[in-house]
Design a protein around this motif. Structure first.
Motif, PDB file in Angstrom:
ATOM      1  N   PRO A 114       0.790  -1.358  -0.097  1.00  0.00           N
ATOM      2  CA  PRO A 114       0.009  -0.022   0.055  1.00  0.00           C
ATOM      3  C   PRO A 114       0.745   1.270   0.037  1.00  0.00           C
ATOM      4  CG  PRO A 114      -1.046  -1.486   1.670  1.00  0.00           C
ATOM      5  CD  PRO A 114       0.572  -1.907   0.901  1.00  0.00           C
ATOM      6  N   GLY A 115       0.832   2.214  -1.108  1.00  0.00           N
ATOM      7  CA  GLY A 115       1.502   3.361  -1.135  1.00  0.00           C
ATOM      8  C   GLY A 115       2.598   3.350  -1.668  1.00  0.00           C
ATOM      9  N   TRP A 137      -3.835   0.559  -5.598  1.00  0.00           N
ATOM     10  CA  TRP A 137      -2.985   1.770  -5.676  1.00  0.00           C
ATOM     11  C   TRP A 137      -2.881   2.002  -7.167  1.00  0.00           C
ATOM     12  CZ3 TRP A 137      -2.177   4.794  -1.377  1.00  0.00           C
ATOM     13  CH2 TRP A 137      -2.780   4.456  -0.105  1.00  0.00           C
ATOM     14  N   PRO A 220      -3.944   6.527  -4.186  1.00  0.00           N
ATOM     15  CA  PRO A 220      -5.119   5.523  -4.196  1.00  0.00           C
ATOM     16  C   PRO A 220      -5.785   5.785  -5.328  1.00  0.00           C
ATOM     17  CG  PRO A 220      -5.576   7.599  -3.319  1.00  0.00           C
ATOM     18  CD  PRO A 220      -4.012   7.777  -3.497  1.00  0.00           C
ATOM     19  N   ALA A 221      -5.975   4.402  -5.850  1.00  0.00           N
ATOM     20  CA  ALA A 221      -6.858   4.019  -7.020  1.00  0.00           C
ATOM     21  C   ALA A 221      -8.214   4.504  -6.920  1.00  0.00           C
ATOM     22  CB  ALA A 221      -6.614   2.659  -7.654  1.00  0.00           C
ATOM     23  N   TYR A 222      -8.653   5.833  -6.910  1.00  0.00           N
ATOM     24  CA  TYR A 222      -9.944   5.958  -6.909  1.00  0.00           C
ATOM     25  C   TYR A 222     -10.600   5.547  -8.026  1.00  0.00           C
ATOM     26  CZ  TYR A 222      -9.400   9.549  -3.187  1.00  0.00           C
ATOM     27  OH  TYR A 222      -9.198  10.123  -1.784  1.00  0.00           O
ATOM     28  N   PRO A 223     -12.133   5.344  -7.829  1.00  0.00           N
ATOM     29  CA  PRO A 223     -13.080   5.023  -9.135  1.00  0.00           C
ATOM     30  C   PRO A 223     -12.940   6.530  -9.991  1.00  0.00           C
ATOM     31  CG  PRO A 223     -14.075   4.406  -7.299  1.00  0.00           C
ATOM     32  CD  PRO A 223     -12.884   5.222  -6.789  1.00  0.00           C
ATOM     33  N   ILE A 251     -11.494  15.600  -5.117  1.00  0.00           N
ATOM     34  CA  ILE A 251     -10.422  14.850  -5.496  1.00  0.00           C
ATOM     35  C   ILE A 251     -10.167  14.763  -6.962  1.00  0.00           C
ATOM     36  CG2 ILE A 251      -9.246  12.640  -5.360  1.00  0.00           C
ATOM     37  CD1 ILE A 251      -9.526  14.063  -2.708  1.00  0.00           C
ATOM     38  N   GLY A 287     -16.851  10.166  -6.280  1.00  0.00           N
ATOM     39  CA  GLY A 287     -17.453  10.670  -5.161  1.00  0.00           C
ATOM     40  C   GLY A 287     -17.334  12.378  -5.147  1.00  0.00           C
TER      41      GLY A 287
ATOM     42  N   LYS B 113     -17.915   1.599  -0.660  1.00  0.00           N
ATOM     43  CA  LYS B 113     -17.247   1.577  -1.801  1.00  0.00           C
ATOM     44  C   LYS B 113     -15.882   2.152  -1.910  1.00  0.00           C
ATOM     45  CE  LYS B 113     -20.338   4.463  -4.569  1.00  0.00           C
ATOM     46  NZ  LYS B 113     -21.505   4.407  -5.370  1.00  0.00           N
ATOM     47  N   PRO B 114     -15.181   2.077  -2.911  1.00  0.00           N
ATOM     48  CA  PRO B 114     -13.849   2.724  -2.771  1.00  0.00           C
ATOM     49  C   PRO B 114     -14.247   4.241  -2.868  1.00  0.00           C
ATOM     50  CG  PRO B 114     -13.637   0.917  -4.315  1.00  0.00           C
ATOM     51  CD  PRO B 114     -15.061   0.873  -3.959  1.00  0.00           C
ATOM     52  N   VAL B 116     -16.235   5.877  -0.902  1.00  0.00           N
ATOM     53  CA  VAL B 116     -17.401   6.619  -0.381  1.00  0.00           C
ATOM     54  C   VAL B 116     -18.070   5.574   0.603  1.00  0.00           C
ATOM     55  CG1 VAL B 116     -19.863   7.565  -0.967  1.00  0.00           C
ATOM     56  CG2 VAL B 116     -17.954   7.726  -2.566  1.00  0.00           C
ATOM     57  N   TRP B 137      -9.895   1.766   2.666  1.00  0.00           N
ATOM     58  CA  TRP B 137     -10.220   3.176   2.846  1.00  0.00           C
ATOM     59  C   TRP B 137     -10.743   3.726   4.343  1.00  0.00           C
ATOM     60  CZ3 TRP B 137      -9.913   6.331  -1.675  1.00  0.00           C
ATOM     61  CH2 TRP B 137      -9.868   5.523  -2.996  1.00  0.00           C
ATOM     62  N   LEU B 218     -14.255   9.097   1.317  1.00  0.00           N
ATOM     63  CA  LEU B 218     -13.389   8.334   2.209  1.00  0.00           C
ATOM     64  C   LEU B 218     -12.080   8.719   1.339  1.00  0.00           C
ATOM     65  CD1 LEU B 218     -14.985   4.768   2.569  1.00  0.00           C
ATOM     66  CD2 LEU B 218     -14.858   6.588   4.421  1.00  0.00           C
ATOM     67  N   GLY B 219     -10.965   8.645   2.322  1.00  0.00           N
ATOM     68  CA  GLY B 219      -9.668   8.847   1.810  1.00  0.00           C
ATOM     69  C   GLY B 219      -8.854   7.465   1.722  1.00  0.00           C
ATOM     70  N   PRO B 220      -7.629   7.375   1.228  1.00  0.00           N
ATOM     71  CA  PRO B 220      -6.976   6.049   1.241  1.00  0.00           C
ATOM     72  C   PRO B 220      -6.367   5.541   2.513  1.00  0.00           C
ATOM     73  CG  PRO B 220      -5.632   7.672   0.251  1.00  0.00           C
ATOM     74  CD  PRO B 220      -6.951   8.198   0.361  1.00  0.00           C
ATOM     75  N   ALA B 221      -6.538   4.546   2.778  1.00  0.00           N
ATOM     76  CA  ALA B 221      -5.913   4.074   4.208  1.00  0.00           C
ATOM     77  C   ALA B 221      -4.546   3.760   4.074  1.00  0.00           C
ATOM     78  CB  ALA B 221      -6.821   2.737   4.579  1.00  0.00           C
ATOM     79  N   TYR B 222      -3.541   4.721   3.811  1.00  0.00           N
ATOM     80  CA  TYR B 222      -2.160   4.739   3.813  1.00  0.00           C
ATOM     81  C   TYR B 222      -1.626   4.138   5.144  1.00  0.00           C
ATOM     82  CZ  TYR B 222      -1.400   8.027   0.091  1.00  0.00           C
ATOM     83  OH  TYR B 222      -1.249   8.675  -1.210  1.00  0.00           O
TER      84      TYR B 222
END
Lengths: 453, 453
Positions: A114-115, A137, A220-223, A251, A287, B113-114, B116, B137, B218-222
Motif C-alpha cells: 500500500p502506497g 493503488w 489511491p486508485a479512486y474510481p 479529488i 465521489g 465502496k472505494p 465513499v 479506505w 473516504l480517503g486512502p488508508a495509507y
C-alpha cells in the motif's frame, strides 16, 4: 583518462564481449530507436535529424546491464539510454553515436505494497498501474504517453503530468523514493540512492548513471470519472480551473483547459464540444463528481460529457487529449504547429494568464494544465503555437519571461537550458563519480561540457 | 401555531405513544446525557450548568426516529439531538429541557465502496474506519475524540480535525456527499439532501432536522507512521510545519505544533520530549517518512519518536494529544486553563503567528494545527490560555481580531457567534421548512431567535 568518447568502426569484438546479450544492428531499427518526439520542435529538427546510434543493446536484467556498462567503459563508447522514447526534447537522441541502451526488457515488479511499489526501469506506466491496482493503488502521476512510456524514462526525462494537480511534480520531495543505478566504469558498481539522494539522477536525461530499478510512491486508485466541461469564454474556464484546483475537498487528477480553437483539433471529442466553446478536460474521483458539477455551474459552464469509472476501459481516454498529446493532436491537423511550456505565477485573479490569452491571439493558443507547486494550484501552460521563425519563437518566449512567467524551454536538448536554467552541482558531481569517461548521453549536460578539467 | 416549546410536567402519555421505543428517565443518566465538554470554557460553565433534559429517547432505527419526531411535534416538546456528546460548545446541552434524542443506536453501515461510505448517524468514527479499512479506505478527517465521537455528531457539531491538512474542513465542497434528515412535524418527512444542499444541515447543531444517515467521502488508508519532532525554538517548528504543509509530494494527516511549555502537559510523551523543546506531532504516510525526516533536519529539528504503521494499535495514539485533546491534557494538569480557536492569514513568513507567539508570553501558549483552506496550508491555532477573567479573554480575542486573525469563538453556544459570525439564510430557511414549531435545539440558532415572525 580519455574524455572524448570513441567512435568504433567495427563492433564485432564489442558484440562478442557482450556474451549473447540481445543486440540490434539493422540500420532501420537502430535509426528508429535513436528517435524520440523532438519533431514537435521545429528548432530541434535540424539539430537532431540524422543523429543515430551504431548499435542497440537490449539487456534483460540488471546483471546484463552491468555487463554492457563494463564493455562500453572498456571500449569508451557513448551510451544513450532509452525507454519508450516518448520524450519531446531529444533526451534520448544520441549526439555522438555509440550504443543505444534499450531498457524495455527490464520488466520486473519485485514488490508492491500500500502506497509504494518497487519496479524495474523498463516497465510501462500502464502496465505498472495494472499491477498496483490489484491492491487498490496506482502511480501518482503520468504523462499523456502513459500507455507506452516506461517508468525509468519518465523519471529520467519527464517532470510531471496527469496527477500533478494533486501531487506536484516528480522533483518534489516524496515523489521518488529510491533509485538503483549502475555506473559506467570498467568495473561497474550498483548504487542504491534513497531520500534526497535520488535528486542526483532525477530528471538527468540518463547522463549520470543507468537507472535499473526504482521505488515509486503510489496514490489511491479512486474510481475516476472523466468529464468535459464547456464554457462560453476562456477566462470563465480558467477561474473554474483555479477554483477546482483550490477545492481541498474535491479529488482530482486532471484539470486541462483548452481555449478555442484548440478543441477543434480533437476530432473524437467533437460531438461533445459546442461550436466556439472553451473546454476543460477533467478527471475527478467518482465521489467528487457532484461537487465538481456544482462548481462548473457556478462558473457558467456546462458538462457535455462524462465517462463513469465502470466504463474506464471503453471509448476514448480523455487524458490522451491533454499535456503533450494536445500538441500531438494539433500537429496531426497542422504540422506547422508547435508548442511552449510556461509556468504562470500564482495569482488569485489570473491576471497574467488573462493578459497572455489575449495578447498573441491565435498565434499562441492557450492550453493550460493546472498543477500543484509549493502547496498551491498554479496554471502551467503548453500553448499551441503557429510557428513562423525561430526568432519569432524566441520573441514570444522573451515576452513571457519579461512578465514573470517561467519558461522551461522545450526547444533545446540541453538539460539545463530546458529546465531550471541552472547548473546542478549535485548532478554534475554524481556524473563525475559514476561516469568518469563522460560516456553517458554525451552533449546533453551543460555542466559537464563546461566543467573545469 | 405554537412558537414556544412546551415544558411537560408529566411524560407518561408521551412515553406511551412511543410504543416501547427505549427511554431513560433516571435523573443521573439524563443529566449525564445532557452534557458535553463545554466545561473546557469557564465562560460557558455558568451559562450551561444545570441545563438538563427531561427524558432521553434512544431510537434504534430511522423508523423509530420518525415516530419520536411525530410524538415530539404533537406534544411540542424541545428535542436536543446528541451523539457521543464530545463537542465543546454546549452544542447538545438542552437549554429548555425536553427530549434528549440519543442517536447512538443507529449503527448501520448500508454500504461501503472505494472512496465513499453510507452510514447511519450513530456509528462511531473509529468503528466506521474499521469497516471501511477492510477495503483500504478510511474517513478523511476526524476529531481527536475519534474513538468515541459519532459521525452524525461530527457533521452536526464539528468542523474538521486530523486529516484537514489534506482535505480541508467539513464545510468544504466534497467532504459531505449526502444527508438523510427527518423533519420535526406531526407527520415527519424523510428528506435526502445531496450536493450543495447538504450545507442546509452541515454544522447546524441539530437545529434543523434529525440526521439519520450520511454519505461520507473516504480517503486512502495509507499505512500511517506517527512521529514526534523536537525543535530548539518554536518558529523553526512553525516554518517546518508550513513547509511540510506545502510539500505536495509528502502525504500527511496531522501537523500539530506545541510550543513549550505545552509539551510538559503530555505525561505519556515525556520520554520523547527534550527539556524545553517545542514539538511537532506528525502523522505521515509510511512512504513519505524519509522525505519528512529530511525536512525536519532541514529546519533544525530532531525526530525523537516514531511508531510504525504495523504498531498502529500499540501504545499511545499521538492524535490524542492534538486538536482539543491538547486542551484536555493541559486541563488535567491545571483546570484553570482554557483555550481559543484562531485562523491565521496565509503568510509565507508566518509573521502574524510569530507576533502572537511572542506577544502574550505564557498567558497564551501556542498550539497550532495546520489545515488546508482555499487550496493552501494555513496555521490554525487552539491556544492554551491561562484564564483570569472573561474581560481579559475578550481582550485577547480582540487583540487577535485586530490583527487579521479570525476567531471562531469557542466560548459561546450560539451557532453563528462561534462560527462564521453570520446568519446563514439557507440554514434558517431549512429550519422554517423542517421544524415549524422551533423545537429542535431551541436557543442555539440566532437566526431563528431574531427572525421576523
Amino acid at each position: 583518462m580519455t574524455l572524448t568518447p570513441n567512435r568504433l568502426t567495427n563492433w564485432d569484438s564489442f558484440i562478442a564481449e557482450l556474451n549473447g546479450i540481445e543486440t540490434i544492428q539493422d540500420p532501420n531499427q537502430v535509426a528508429k530507436l535513436s528517435q524520440d518526439y523532438y519533431t514537435f520542435s521545429p528548432v530541434l529538427v535540424p539539430q537532431l535529424t540524422g543523429k543515430v546510434g551504431d548499435l542497440v543493446v537490449r539487456p534483460a536484467n540488471e546483471a546484463e546491464v552491468v555487463q554492457v556498462a563494463a564493455v562500453c567503459a572498456k571500449y569508451r563508447v557513448p551510451v544513450t539510454i532509452r525507454g519508450a522514447g516518448t520524450g519531446n526534447y531529444g533526451q534520448c537522441v544520441p549526439l555522438e553515436g555509440g550504443v543505444i541502451l534499450d531498457m524495455t526488457r527490464l520488466q520486473g515488479i519485485p514488490w508492491v505494497k500500500p502506497g509504494v511499489v518497487r519496479v524495474e526501469a523498463g516497465v510501462k506506466l500502464a502496465q505498472l498501474d495494472k499491477k498496483t491496482r490489484e491492491i487498490g493503488w496506482e502511480i501518482r502521476m503520468a504523462p499523456s504517453t502513459y500507455r507506452t512510456a516506461t517508468i525509468g524514462g519518465f523519471i529520467a526525462g519527464g517532470s510531471g503530468g496527469i496527477g500533478s494537480i494533486t501531487y506536484g511534480q516528480l522533483r518534489d520531495r516524496g515523489n521518488l523514493l529510491a533509485v538503483r543505478v549502475v555506473t559506467l566504469e570498467e568495473e561497474p558498481r550498483v548504487l542504491e540512492l534513497r531520500g534526497d539522494d535520488v535528486q542526483k539522477v532525477n530528471h538527468a536525461y540518463g547522463t549520470n548513471g543507468i537507472i535499473t530499478e526504482l521505488e515509486i510512491p503510489l496514490g489511491p486508485a479512486y474510481p475516476w470519472v472523466e468529464a468535459i466541461a464547456a464554457f462560453p469564454d476562456f477566462m470563465s474556464s480558467a477561474h473554474f480551473g483555479q477554483a477546482l484546483g483550490d477545492a481541498d475537498g474535491l479529488i482530482k487528477k486532471l484539470i486541462s483547459l483548452h481555449a478555442d480553437p484548440i478543441p477543434t483539433y480533437f476530432t473524437a471529442l467533437r460531438p461533445y464540444i459546442p461550436e466556439g466553446s472553451h473546454i476543460a478536460l477533467l478527471i475527478v474521483a467518482e465521489g467528487s463528481l457532484e461537487g465538481v458539477q456544482a462548481l462548473v455551474k457556478e462558473y457558467g459552464g456546462t458538462i457535455t460529457y462524462t465517462k463513469s469509472a465502470q466504463d474506464a476501459g471503453k471509448g476514448f481516454n480523455l487524458a490522451e487529449f491533454t499535456w503533450n498529446h494536445t500538441t500531438l493532436h494539433a500537429r496531426n491537423v497542422d504540422p506547422n504547429l508547435t508548442y511552449l511550456q510556461s509556468l504562470f505565477p500564482p495569482e488569485k485573479d489570473l491576471a497574467t494568464l488573462e493578459h497572455m490569452y489575449h495578447h498573441f491571439g491565435d498565434e499562441v493558443m492557450m492550453h493550460v494544465e493546472f498543477l500543484r507547486m509549493g502547496g498551491r494550484a498554479v496554471p502551467a501552460a503548453l500553448q499551441v503555437i503557429r510557428f513562423t521563425t525561430e526568432e519569432r519563437l524566441n520573441e514570444i518566449i522573451r515576452y513571457h519571461e519579461e512578465r514573470g512567467i517561467f519558461i522551461p524551454n522545450p526547444h533545446t536538448y540541453i538539460l539545463e537550458d530546458g529546465g531550471r536554467k541552472a547548473i546542478d552541482p549535485v548532478q554534475l558531481a554524481f556524473k563525475q563519480e559514476v561516469d568518469p569517461y563522460g560516456l553517458l548521453n554525451p552533449g546533453k549536460m551543460r555542466a559537464w561540457l563546461e566543467r573545469e578539467v
